[in-house]
Design a protein around this motif. Sequence first.
Motif, PDB file in Angstrom:
ATOM      1  N   TRP A  33      -2.029   6.913  23.651  1.00  0.00           N
ATOM      2  CA  TRP A  33      -2.020   6.544  22.227  1.00  0.00           C
ATOM      3  C   TRP A  33      -3.446   6.674  21.702  1.00  0.00           C
ATOM      4  CZ3 TRP A  33       1.827   5.915  18.873  1.00  0.00           C
ATOM      5  CH2 TRP A  33       1.550   5.322  17.640  1.00  0.00           C
ATOM      6  N   GLU A  34      -3.714   7.776  21.023  1.00  0.00           N
ATOM      7  CA  GLU A  34      -5.089   8.043  20.576  1.00  0.00           C
ATOM      8  C   GLU A  34      -5.127   8.487  19.120  1.00  0.00           C
ATOM      9  OE1 GLU A  34      -7.318   9.644  24.601  1.00  0.00           O
ATOM     10  OE2 GLU A  34      -6.102  11.053  23.458  1.00  0.00           O
ATOM     11  N   PRO A  35      -5.020   7.517  18.177  1.00  0.00           N
ATOM     12  CA  PRO A  35      -5.079   7.903  16.761  1.00  0.00           C
ATOM     13  C   PRO A  35      -6.431   8.531  16.423  1.00  0.00           C
ATOM     14  CG  PRO A  35      -4.448   5.588  17.033  1.00  0.00           C
ATOM     15  CD  PRO A  35      -4.898   6.073  18.371  1.00  0.00           C
ATOM     16  N   HIS A  36      -6.386   9.632  15.701  1.00  0.00           N
ATOM     17  CA  HIS A  36      -7.619  10.228  15.177  1.00  0.00           C
ATOM     18  C   HIS A  36      -7.811   9.698  13.752  1.00  0.00           C
ATOM     19  CE1 HIS A  36      -6.765  13.953  17.901  1.00  0.00           C
ATOM     20  NE2 HIS A  36      -7.223  12.924  18.588  1.00  0.00           N
ATOM     21  N   ALA A  37      -8.953  10.046  13.144  1.00  0.00           N
ATOM     22  CA  ALA A  37      -9.147   9.689  11.739  1.00  0.00           C
ATOM     23  C   ALA A  37      -8.057  10.399  10.924  1.00  0.00           C
ATOM     24  CB  ALA A  37     -10.525  10.125  11.274  1.00  0.00           C
ATOM     25  N   THR A  38      -7.551   9.733   9.893  1.00  0.00           N
ATOM     26  CA  THR A  38      -6.503  10.323   9.066  1.00  0.00           C
ATOM     27  C   THR A  38      -7.061  11.518   8.296  1.00  0.00           C
ATOM     28  OG1 THR A  38      -5.652   8.090   8.782  1.00  0.00           O
ATOM     29  CG2 THR A  38      -4.749   9.787   7.331  1.00  0.00           C
ATOM     30  N   VAL A  39      -6.310  12.621   8.278  1.00  0.00           N
ATOM     31  CA  VAL A  39      -6.742  13.775   7.489  1.00  0.00           C
ATOM     32  C   VAL A  39      -5.769  13.993   6.329  1.00  0.00           C
ATOM     33  CG1 VAL A  39      -7.935  14.927   9.392  1.00  0.00           C
ATOM     34  CG2 VAL A  39      -5.515  15.417   8.992  1.00  0.00           C
ATOM     35  N   ALA A  40      -6.294  14.485   5.216  1.00  0.00           N
ATOM     36  CA  ALA A  40      -5.456  14.759   4.047  1.00  0.00           C
ATOM     37  C   ALA A  40      -4.713  16.072   4.259  1.00  0.00           C
ATOM     38  CB  ALA A  40      -6.330  14.835   2.796  1.00  0.00           C
ATOM     39  N   THR A  41      -3.429  16.086   3.962  1.00  0.00           N
ATOM     40  CA  THR A  41      -2.622  17.297   4.136  1.00  0.00           C
ATOM     41  C   THR A  41      -1.772  17.555   2.890  1.00  0.00           C
ATOM     42  OG1 THR A  41      -0.601  16.265   4.954  1.00  0.00           O
ATOM     43  CG2 THR A  41      -2.350  16.644   6.577  1.00  0.00           C
ATOM     44  N   LEU A  42      -1.046  18.660   2.918  1.00  0.00           N
ATOM     45  CA  LEU A  42      -0.117  19.003   1.828  1.00  0.00           C
ATOM     46  C   LEU A  42       1.039  18.005   1.742  1.00  0.00           C
ATOM     47  CD1 LEU A  42       0.291  22.859   2.339  1.00  0.00           C
ATOM     48  CD2 LEU A  42      -0.721  21.700   0.363  1.00  0.00           C
ATOM     49  N   SER A  43       1.386  17.429   2.893  1.00  0.00           N
ATOM     50  CA  SER A  43       2.488  16.457   2.931  1.00  0.00           C
ATOM     51  C   SER A  43       1.868  15.063   2.967  1.00  0.00           C
ATOM     52  CB  SER A  43       3.358  16.706   4.156  1.00  0.00           C
ATOM     53  OG  SER A  43       2.551  16.831   5.325  1.00  0.00           O
ATOM     54  N   ASN A  44       1.236  14.675   1.862  1.00  0.00           N
ATOM     55  CA  ASN A  44       0.362  13.501   1.888  1.00  0.00           C
ATOM     56  C   ASN A  44       1.082  12.173   2.141  1.00  0.00           C
ATOM     57  OD1 ASN A  44       0.949  14.193  -1.154  1.00  0.00           O
ATOM     58  ND2 ASN A  44       0.653  11.993  -1.009  1.00  0.00           N
ATOM     59  N   ALA A  45       2.392  12.127   1.882  1.00  0.00           N
ATOM     60  CA  ALA A  45       3.099  10.859   2.154  1.00  0.00           C
ATOM     61  C   ALA A  45       3.213  10.607   3.656  1.00  0.00           C
ATOM     62  CB  ALA A  45       4.478  10.870   1.510  1.00  0.00           C
ATOM     63  N   MET A  46       2.828  11.601   4.453  1.00  0.00           N
ATOM     64  CA  MET A  46       2.849  11.416   5.915  1.00  0.00           C
ATOM     65  C   MET A  46       1.429  11.403   6.488  1.00  0.00           C
ATOM     66  SD  MET A  46       6.240  13.566   6.945  1.00  0.00           S
ATOM     67  CE  MET A  46       5.451  15.117   7.289  1.00  0.00           C
ATOM     68  N   ASP A  47       0.428  11.195   5.636  1.00  0.00           N
ATOM     69  CA  ASP A  47      -0.948  11.139   6.118  1.00  0.00           C
ATOM     70  C   ASP A  47      -1.241   9.755   6.691  1.00  0.00           C
ATOM     71  OD1 ASP A  47      -1.171  13.716   5.299  1.00  0.00           O
ATOM     72  OD2 ASP A  47      -2.475  13.306   3.581  1.00  0.00           O
ATOM     73  N   VAL A  48      -0.696   9.508   7.845  1.00  0.00           N
ATOM     74  CA  VAL A  48      -0.805   8.204   8.501  1.00  0.00           C
ATOM     75  C   VAL A  48      -1.106   8.462   9.972  1.00  0.00           C
ATOM     76  CG1 VAL A  48       0.394   6.061   9.050  1.00  0.00           C
ATOM     77  CG2 VAL A  48       0.989   7.304   6.955  1.00  0.00           C
ATOM     78  N   ALA A  64       0.871  -1.173   0.000  1.00  0.00           N
ATOM     79  CA  ALA A  64       0.000   0.000   0.000  1.00  0.00           C
ATOM     80  C   ALA A  64       0.905   1.219   0.000  1.00  0.00           C
ATOM     81  CB  ALA A  64      -0.868   0.000   1.259  1.00  0.00           C
ATOM     82  N   THR A  65       0.509   2.241  -0.721  1.00  0.00           N
ATOM     83  CA  THR A  65       1.346   3.437  -0.760  1.00  0.00           C
ATOM     84  C   THR A  65       0.507   4.690  -0.570  1.00  0.00           C
ATOM     85  OG1 THR A  65       2.974   4.674  -2.039  1.00  0.00           O
ATOM     86  CG2 THR A  65       1.208   3.648  -3.285  1.00  0.00           C
ATOM     87  N   SER A  66       1.117   5.664   0.131  1.00  0.00           N
ATOM     88  CA  SER A  66       0.467   6.968   0.209  1.00  0.00           C
ATOM     89  C   SER A  66       1.153   7.897  -0.793  1.00  0.00           C
ATOM     90  CB  SER A  66       0.568   7.520   1.635  1.00  0.00           C
ATOM     91  OG  SER A  66       1.916   7.539   2.052  1.00  0.00           O
ATOM     92  N   GLY A  67       1.902   7.320  -1.694  1.00  0.00           N
ATOM     93  CA  GLY A  67       2.543   8.119  -2.735  1.00  0.00           C
ATOM     94  C   GLY A  67       3.880   7.577  -3.171  1.00  0.00           C
ATOM     95  N   ASP A  68       4.898   7.796  -2.356  1.00  0.00           N
ATOM     96  CA  ASP A  68       6.244   7.538  -2.843  1.00  0.00           C
ATOM     97  C   ASP A  68       6.707   6.085  -2.789  1.00  0.00           C
ATOM     98  OD1 ASP A  68       6.576  10.112  -3.575  1.00  0.00           O
ATOM     99  OD2 ASP A  68       7.482  10.720  -1.686  1.00  0.00           O
TER     100      ASP A  68
END
Length: 424
Positions: free
Chosen positions: A286-301, A130-134
């Motif tokens: 440790w409280e992950p929120h829903a993933t949000v889309a950002t300008l630095s999308n390869a780090m949207d995790v 799976a990839t978020s881009g790179d």
Amino acid sequence: MNLYNIKDNSEQVSFAQAVRQGLGRGQGLFFPEHLAPLPDVDALLDLPLRERSARLLGHLLGDEVSAEKLHAMVDAAFTFPAPLAKVSERIHALELFHGPTLAFKDFGGRFMAQCLAAFRTDEKITILTATSGDTGAAVAHAFFGLPGIEVVILYPKGKISPLQEKLFCTLGGNIRTVAIDGDFDACQALVKQAFDDEPLKQAIGLNSANSINISRLLAQVCYYFEAIAQLPKAERAKAVVSVPSGNFGNLTAGLIAKALGLPVKRFIAATNANDTVPRFLKTGQWEPHATVATLSNAMDVSRPNNWPRVEELCRRMGWSLEALGSAMRDDAQTVDALKRLYGEGYLCEPHGAIAWDALQAQLADDEVGVFLCTAHPAKFKERVDDILGLDIPLPGPLAKHAELPLLSHNLPADFAKLRAFLLG
Ligand SMILES: *Cc1c(COP(=O)(O)O)cnc(C)c1O
């Protein structure tokens, strides 16, 4: 090299097995049993990148791969430099984007491809990632045309840059790409489900190539040495390294480098608004929120899959997690950072800019800073042009792919559909 499953220590494997398997039982991550400090780090730092990397990896892998073979693998994988560029008086950029897909994932992807080719038996191998881009681009290019290896890459439809998509969805041949209706975490969940499906795994020889594969991390350890090697000797022990982080593979590699004796004073984990780790380091929750889309999308995790390795290493080394610096930058702050950095004479892209901004905010007067530039600015051309009012020329590889038609398939975020696709 022996590795164990962090979730189930009774599962022990060789490096070759860990590379082929990717994940252990119960989706546990493999981790090296021994990380003995390197005997003479100073002498090692005097060597050129490939020579040093082959020795360093040889130290880790032991007798599992001959020195000669390892040299050949490193030479085939690391075909490009990782220069340290001076940005200001005490801050340097480690440019990791001079490989064929213009991102740091070329290091891990290409070395992993070499490892799999070296350890391959007669069985078919299917790389599912799976990839978020790179990662996708790096994996696709690293494996393109390798005999006996099929590659399937899932990515969140409409959530990666059009140019990124062009770079890895136009190859064809042994590379198949699938746009999933969902975010990156949904893609990652599908991959995990596939790996839990024993019959499927056996039928197509499943293997993962995302940052959970240990071979990728070991390759990445090498460029931390390359960064420090380029600093004047007197500055090395004062180095603070800021890492733009998503799945935290990059940071794990940096910490492994430190465990091996590389003089890095401390690390800063820099994230975008998907800040599960910075919040965890502050509050202990440790409280992950829903993933949000950002300008630095390869780090949207929001659920970084390498984090258990960071914890495992810190526990084993007796390092306090509190010693780990962290910072979050939202999109507005990222835009601002990119502009200020450009004002200082350095053209960057959103991921690197976040690491730089965290670094310059947290660097003490007696420290020297290095931030990792994980992608070429042209890889995020639309955004960077827009923010800085530029028209960055596309480097050769991107320009070539931008002209080609997309060959991707489309699927919903539904495991049964993916399974049928993989078997079909
Ligand atoms: C993958 C990626 C990151 C995040 O690296 P991790 O190892 O997942 O933390 C940062 N920047 C870019 C450009 C990337 O592609």
